[in-house]
Scaffold this motif. Structure first.
Motif, PDB file in Angstrom:
ATOM      1  N   GLY A 224       0.793  -1.223   0.000  1.00 60.65           N
ATOM      2  CA  GLY A 224       0.000   0.000   0.000  1.00 60.65           C
ATOM      3  C   GLY A 224       0.822   1.268   0.000  1.00 60.65           C
ATOM      4  O   GLY A 224       0.271   2.370  -0.054  1.00 60.65           O
ATOM      5  N   ALA A 225       2.146   1.132   0.092  1.00 60.23           N
ATOM      6  CA  ALA A 225       3.066   2.277   0.094  1.00 60.23           C
ATOM      7  C   ALA A 225       2.677   3.287   1.169  1.00 60.23           C
ATOM      8  O   ALA A 225       2.586   4.489   0.924  1.00 60.23           O
ATOM      9  N   ARG A 226       2.464   2.797   2.397  1.00 58.63           N
ATOM     10  CA  ARG A 226       2.054   3.691   3.479  1.00 58.63           C
ATOM     11  C   ARG A 226       2.661   3.237   4.802  1.00 58.63           C
ATOM     12  O   ARG A 226       2.839   2.045   5.045  1.00 58.63           O
ATOM     13  N   PRO A 227       2.963   4.196   5.673  1.00 58.29           N
ATOM     14  CA  PRO A 227       3.424   3.868   7.023  1.00 58.29           C
ATOM     15  C   PRO A 227       2.227   3.743   7.953  1.00 58.29           C
ATOM     16  O   PRO A 227       1.278   4.526   7.874  1.00 58.29           O
ATOM     17  N   ILE A 228       2.257   2.763   8.850  1.00 59.21           N
ATOM     18  CA  ILE A 228       1.209   2.574   9.844  1.00 59.21           C
ATOM     19  C   ILE A 228       1.851   2.779  11.213  1.00 59.21           C
ATOM     20  O   ILE A 228       2.624   1.932  11.673  1.00 59.21           O
ATOM     21  N   PRO A 229       1.562   3.894  11.894  1.00 58.49           N
ATOM     22  CA  PRO A 229       2.280   4.212  13.130  1.00 58.49           C
ATOM     23  C   PRO A 229       1.793   3.426  14.342  1.00 58.49           C
ATOM     24  O   PRO A 229       0.699   2.864  14.354  1.00 58.49           O
ATOM     25  N   ASP A 230       2.632   3.408  15.357  1.00 63.42           N
ATOM     26  CA  ASP A 230       2.355   2.855  16.680  1.00 63.42           C
ATOM     27  C   ASP A 230       1.795   1.439  16.618  1.00 63.42           C
ATOM     28  O   ASP A 230       0.732   1.146  17.161  1.00 63.42           O
ATOM     29  N   GLN A 231       2.557   0.566  15.986  1.00 67.18           N
ATOM     30  CA  GLN A 231       2.169  -0.832  15.852  1.00 67.18           C
ATOM     31  C   GLN A 231       3.039  -1.726  16.734  1.00 67.18           C
ATOM     32  O   GLN A 231       4.183  -1.386  17.051  1.00 67.18           O
ATOM     33  N   ALA A 232       2.471  -2.857  17.116  1.00 69.14           N
ATOM     34  CA  ALA A 232       3.235  -3.894  17.814  1.00 69.14           C
ATOM     35  C   ALA A 232       3.155  -5.175  17.005  1.00 69.14           C
ATOM     36  O   ALA A 232       2.156  -5.440  16.328  1.00 69.14           O
ATOM     37  N   VAL A 233       4.217  -5.960  17.088  1.00 69.79           N
ATOM     38  CA  VAL A 233       4.303  -7.221  16.348  1.00 69.79           C
ATOM     39  C   VAL A 233       4.715  -8.312  17.328  1.00 69.79           C
ATOM     40  O   VAL A 233       5.740  -8.185  18.006  1.00 69.79           O
ATOM     41  N   ALA A 234       3.913  -9.367  17.393  1.00 68.95           N
ATOM     42  CA  ALA A 234       4.238 -10.520  18.243  1.00 68.95           C
ATOM     43  C   ALA A 234       4.747 -11.649  17.359  1.00 68.95           C
ATOM     44  O   ALA A 234       4.155 -11.943  16.312  1.00 68.95           O
ATOM     45  N   ILE A 235       5.839 -12.288  17.802  1.00 67.90           N
ATOM     46  CA  ILE A 235       6.489 -13.342  17.022  1.00 67.90           C
ATOM     47  C   ILE A 235       6.626 -14.582  17.891  1.00 67.90           C
ATOM     48  O   ILE A 235       7.054 -14.504  19.050  1.00 67.90           O
ATOM     49  N   LYS A 236       6.274 -15.713  17.333  1.00 67.20           N
ATOM     50  CA  LYS A 236       6.431 -16.999  18.021  1.00 67.20           C
ATOM     51  C   LYS A 236       7.120 -17.953  17.063  1.00 67.20           C
ATOM     52  O   LYS A 236       6.651 -18.182  15.956  1.00 67.20           O
ATOM     53  N   GLY A 237       8.256 -18.492  17.487  1.00 64.00           N
ATOM     54  CA  GLY A 237       9.032 -19.316  16.562  1.00 64.00           C
ATOM     55  C   GLY A 237       9.492 -18.457  15.403  1.00 64.00           C
ATOM     56  O   GLY A 237      10.010 -17.353  15.597  1.00 64.00           O
ATOM     57  N   ASP A 238       9.311 -18.941  14.188  1.00 61.67           N
ATOM     58  CA  ASP A 238       9.739 -18.179  13.020  1.00 61.67           C
ATOM     59  C   ASP A 238       8.580 -17.473  12.319  1.00 61.67           C
ATOM     60  O   ASP A 238       8.717 -17.028  11.188  1.00 61.67           O
ATOM     61  N   ARG A 239       7.442 -17.328  13.000  1.00 53.84           N
ATOM     62  CA  ARG A 239       6.274 -16.705  12.387  1.00 53.84           C
ATOM     63  C   ARG A 239       5.774 -15.506  13.182  1.00 53.84           C
ATOM     64  O   ARG A 239       5.871 -15.461  14.418  1.00 53.84           O
ATOM     65  N   ILE A 240       5.207 -14.560  12.462  1.00 51.21           N
ATOM     66  CA  ILE A 240       4.488 -13.453  13.076  1.00 51.21           C
ATOM     67  C   ILE A 240       3.114 -13.973  13.492  1.00 51.21           C
ATOM     68  O   ILE A 240       2.405 -14.572  12.681  1.00 51.21           O
ATOM     69  N   VAL A 241       2.737 -13.761  14.742  1.00 45.47           N
ATOM     70  CA  VAL A 241       1.436 -14.267  15.207  1.00 45.47           C
ATOM     71  C   VAL A 241       0.426 -13.153  15.427  1.00 45.47           C
ATOM     72  O   VAL A 241      -0.787 -13.425  15.526  1.00 45.47           O
ATOM     73  N   ALA A 242       0.880 -11.916  15.525  1.00 43.16           N
ATOM     74  CA  ALA A 242      -0.063 -10.813  15.693  1.00 43.16           C
ATOM     75  C   ALA A 242       0.587  -9.512  15.270  1.00 43.16           C
ATOM     76  O   ALA A 242       1.772  -9.277  15.516  1.00 43.16           O
ATOM     77  N   VAL A 243      -0.199  -8.656  14.622  1.00 41.27           N
ATOM     78  CA  VAL A 243       0.222  -7.300  14.258  1.00 41.27           C
ATOM     79  C   VAL A 243      -0.977  -6.391  14.482  1.00 41.27           C
ATOM     80  O   VAL A 243      -2.099  -6.723  14.098  1.00 41.27           O
ATOM     81  N   GLY A 244      -0.760  -5.247  15.101  1.00 35.96           N
ATOM     82  CA  GLY A 244      -1.862  -4.317  15.302  1.00 35.96           C
ATOM     83  C   GLY A 244      -1.448  -3.153  16.161  1.00 35.96           C
ATOM     84  O   GLY A 244      -0.264  -2.969  16.472  1.00 35.96           O
ATOM     85  N   GLY A 245      -2.434  -2.352  16.542  1.00 31.71           N
ATOM     86  CA  GLY A 245      -2.164  -1.223  17.403  1.00 31.71           C
ATOM     87  C   GLY A 245      -1.407  -1.659  18.635  1.00 31.71           C
ATOM     88  O   GLY A 245      -1.677  -2.719  19.212  1.00 31.71           O
ATOM     89  N   ASP A 246      -0.453  -0.838  19.050  1.00 34.58           N
ATOM     90  CA  ASP A 246       0.450  -1.253  20.112  1.00 34.58           C
ATOM     91  C   ASP A 246      -0.292  -1.647  21.383  1.00 34.58           C
ATOM     92  O   ASP A 246      -0.003  -2.693  21.979  1.00 34.58           O
ATOM     93  N   ALA A 247      -1.236  -0.843  21.817  1.00 36.02           N
ATOM     94  CA  ALA A 247      -1.928  -1.112  23.078  1.00 36.02           C
ATOM     95  C   ALA A 247      -2.682  -2.426  23.021  1.00 36.02           C
ATOM     96  O   ALA A 247      -2.652  -3.225  23.977  1.00 36.02           O
ATOM     97  N   ALA A 248      -3.343  -2.686  21.902  1.00 34.26           N
ATOM     98  CA  ALA A 248      -4.142  -3.908  21.783  1.00 34.26           C
ATOM     99  C   ALA A 248      -3.269  -5.149  21.770  1.00 34.26           C
ATOM    100  O   ALA A 248      -3.565  -6.144  22.444  1.00 34.26           O
ATOM    101  N   VAL A 249      -2.176  -5.129  21.009  1.00 34.10           N
ATOM    102  CA  VAL A 249      -1.300  -6.304  20.932  1.00 34.10           C
ATOM    103  C   VAL A 249      -0.600  -6.527  22.270  1.00 34.10           C
ATOM    104  O   VAL A 249      -0.486  -7.664  22.749  1.00 34.10           O
ATOM    105  N   ALA A 250      -0.128  -5.442  22.894  1.00 35.80           N
ATOM    106  CA  ALA A 250       0.554  -5.581  24.182  1.00 35.80           C
ATOM    107  C   ALA A 250      -0.387  -6.108  25.258  1.00 35.80           C
ATOM    108  O   ALA A 250       0.042  -6.804  26.187  1.00 35.80           O
ATOM    109  N   LYS A 251      -1.665  -5.781  25.144  1.00 35.10           N
ATOM    110  CA  LYS A 251      -2.649  -6.277  26.104  1.00 35.10           C
ATOM    111  C   LYS A 251      -2.901  -7.768  25.933  1.00 35.10           C
ATOM    112  O   LYS A 251      -3.155  -8.488  26.909  1.00 35.10           O
TER     113      LYS A 251
END
Length: 483
Positions: free
Chosen positions: A40-67
């Motif tokens: 989409g050629a766009r930046p998405i600010p204030d994101q969190a990414v959760a990783i388990k093993g060699d895969r991404i398991v969650a991406v989203g707004g920082d507060a929601a993912v951290a919760k």
């Protein structure tokens, strides 16, 4: 009744209060990042990414993912820019068995520069590279994911070593069967001595075997003939330029019949480019899903050796003495050029580079690839990909298009966009955290803070250690070479 109600209320008071939903366990949590949506050629600010093993398991707004997620290791991105891992879709390992260790030592450099996958386009160490590919996949060797063609298909007594020599259709059949047995990721076909009809037969045979075919198109054939046979990618922008020459078919026929030399054919090709012809050819490439790997960095480097001899390049400290020695043949050849030949080199580079935005306008998928490796003087592993991307922007692509060429085009060519090419849940945890925004300035791809490779994070200190180890190893080799 009143007593009953009082008892009921008392009992309720002693019921346990439902606890908040337990957090899910990840291995790594990246917080407060600006995720770059490359498609989409766009930046998405204030994101969190959760990783388990060699895969991404969650991406989203920082507060929601951290919760929702917890992890023993956290990276505080502090607004840095998170992109998918970079892919170099055209590298070479070679120089003979004596240089196998020098080639192997290049692998950590790719990771240090944010390159998490490379496509080996065949050199003269095919068996060693296939062995490294297995070791990396098994976790016993550190390096980027390796995708390899194994030994290339060629003619009899070719210029290039490490090949499967073919002089008949039966030879081609045997070569393709051998490559399939080796489990190669694609097939490379070159043309130093391969007969044009066998080139086309090899492409068709490779596609029939369920593999992708890539290579150098013989001058006695048109690019269209190779496309019709089923070639999957065109390596080097000069072939895309050739497809835009109005009398390409007549030139190819004259070469095939022996009526003109290769030099005479090249002169006619250089003078015969036609934009309308080119755009029609490029739309065909788009429609047939043929990708183009420009390898502009090597073309520019060689074209301008007269003005930059690269003798002071800091990256030479990472290249072993044997590999540096393989650079000399191109250096010597360039040094013998007349002023007229030098000017011709400059002109040919500019002419070729000018077709890059035309390809993009036609909708052709451009894959970032450097041609880095032995023989190709000063076209450095790892660093070269960042230089390649800068040249794309310099010659008319947007930073977003250049970034897509290095993150999405490779996975798309291999049919792996379901696993690579974006920062999304379910995708491979190959990520690069940058200090600056590559959508604003493509040079930001060099500002690597952290590399996540197959789910394991390597911060700047760890990356610097990789570089220090590489310099020390080369210094030891240099000292041994002097003794």
């Amino acid at each position: 009744m009143k007593a009953f109600l009082i008892a009921l209320a008392a009992a309720a008071a002693f019921q346990p209060i439902p606890a908040a939903a337990a957090k899910q366990a990840a291995d790594l949590l990246i917080r407060h990042a600006v995720v770059i949506d490359v498609e989409g050629a766009r930046p998405i600010p204030d994101q969190a990414v959760a990783i388990k093993g060699d895969r991404i398991v969650a991406v989203g707004g920082d507060a929601a993912v951290a919760k929702a997620w917890t992890a023993p290791r956290r990276i505080e991105a502090k607004g840095r820019y998170l992109i998918p891992g970079l892919w170099d879709m055209h590298v070479h390992f070679g120089g003979g068995p004596a240089l196998a260790e020098e080639n192997k030592a290049l692998l950590p450099l790719y990771v240090a520069y944010g390159v998490t996958t490379v496509r080996d386009a065949s050199g003269d160490l095919p068996n060693e590279v296939l062995h490294w590919r297995r070791e990396i996949a098994d976790g016993t060797l550190f390096g980027p994911t390796l995708l390899s063609s194994g030994p290339k298909i060629e003619g009899i007594k070719p210029v290039w070593k490490g090949t499967l020599e073919t002089g008949s259709e039966a030879d081609v059949d045997a070569a393709v069967d051998k490559l399939a047995g080796l489990g190669v990721d694609f097939v490379k076909i070159t043309d130093s001595t391969l007969k044009p009809d066998l080139f086309l037969y090899a492409v068709r045979r490779v596609r029939a075997a369920g593999l992708r075919a890539s290579g150098h198109i013989p001058m006695a054939l048109t690019v269209g003939q190779a496309v019709d046979a089923g070639i999957s990618s065109i390596e080097h922008l000069s072939y895309a330029y050739k497809a835009g020459v109005k009398d390409e078919a007549a030139i190819a026929a004259d070469v095939a019949a022996g009526r003109i030399t290769r030099a005479e054919a090249q002169a006619r090709l250089d003078a015969g480019f036609d934009e309308a012809t080119a755009m029609a050819a490029y739309r065909t490439l788009r429609d047939r899903q043929v990708f183009v790997t420009p390898t502009l960095n090597i073309e520019r480097t060689l074209a301008f050796l007269d003005s930059d001899d690269h003798s002071k390049d800091p990256f030479l400290a990472y290249v072993g003495p044997g590999l540096r020695k393989t650079y000399q043949w191109r250096i010597d050849r360039a040094a013998k050029a007349t002023p007229e030949q030098i000017e011709a080199r400059h002109r040919e580079y500019r002419q070729t580079a000018a077709v890059l935005p035309m390809l993009a306008k036609a909708g052709v998928t451009i894959m970032a690839g450097t041609d880095a490796g032995f023989l190709n003087s000063f076209d450095y592993p790892a660093l070269g990909l960042h230089q390649e991307l800068a040249l794309y922007v310099e010659n008319g692509l947007t930073p977003a298009q250049a970034l897509s060429a290095a993150t999405r085009a490779g996975p798309a060519w291999f049919g792996k966009l379901d696993r690579y090419g974006s920062v999304e849940a379910g995708k491979q945890a190959d990520l690069v955290l940058l200090d600056r925004n590559p959508l604003e300035d493509i040079h930001a791809t060099r500002s690597v803070d952290t590399v996540v490779l197959r789910g394991i994070a390597h911060d700047r200190a760890a990356l610097d250690r990789l570089l220090a180890e590489a310099r020390a190893k080369v210094a030891r080799w240099d000292a041994g070479a002097v003794q």
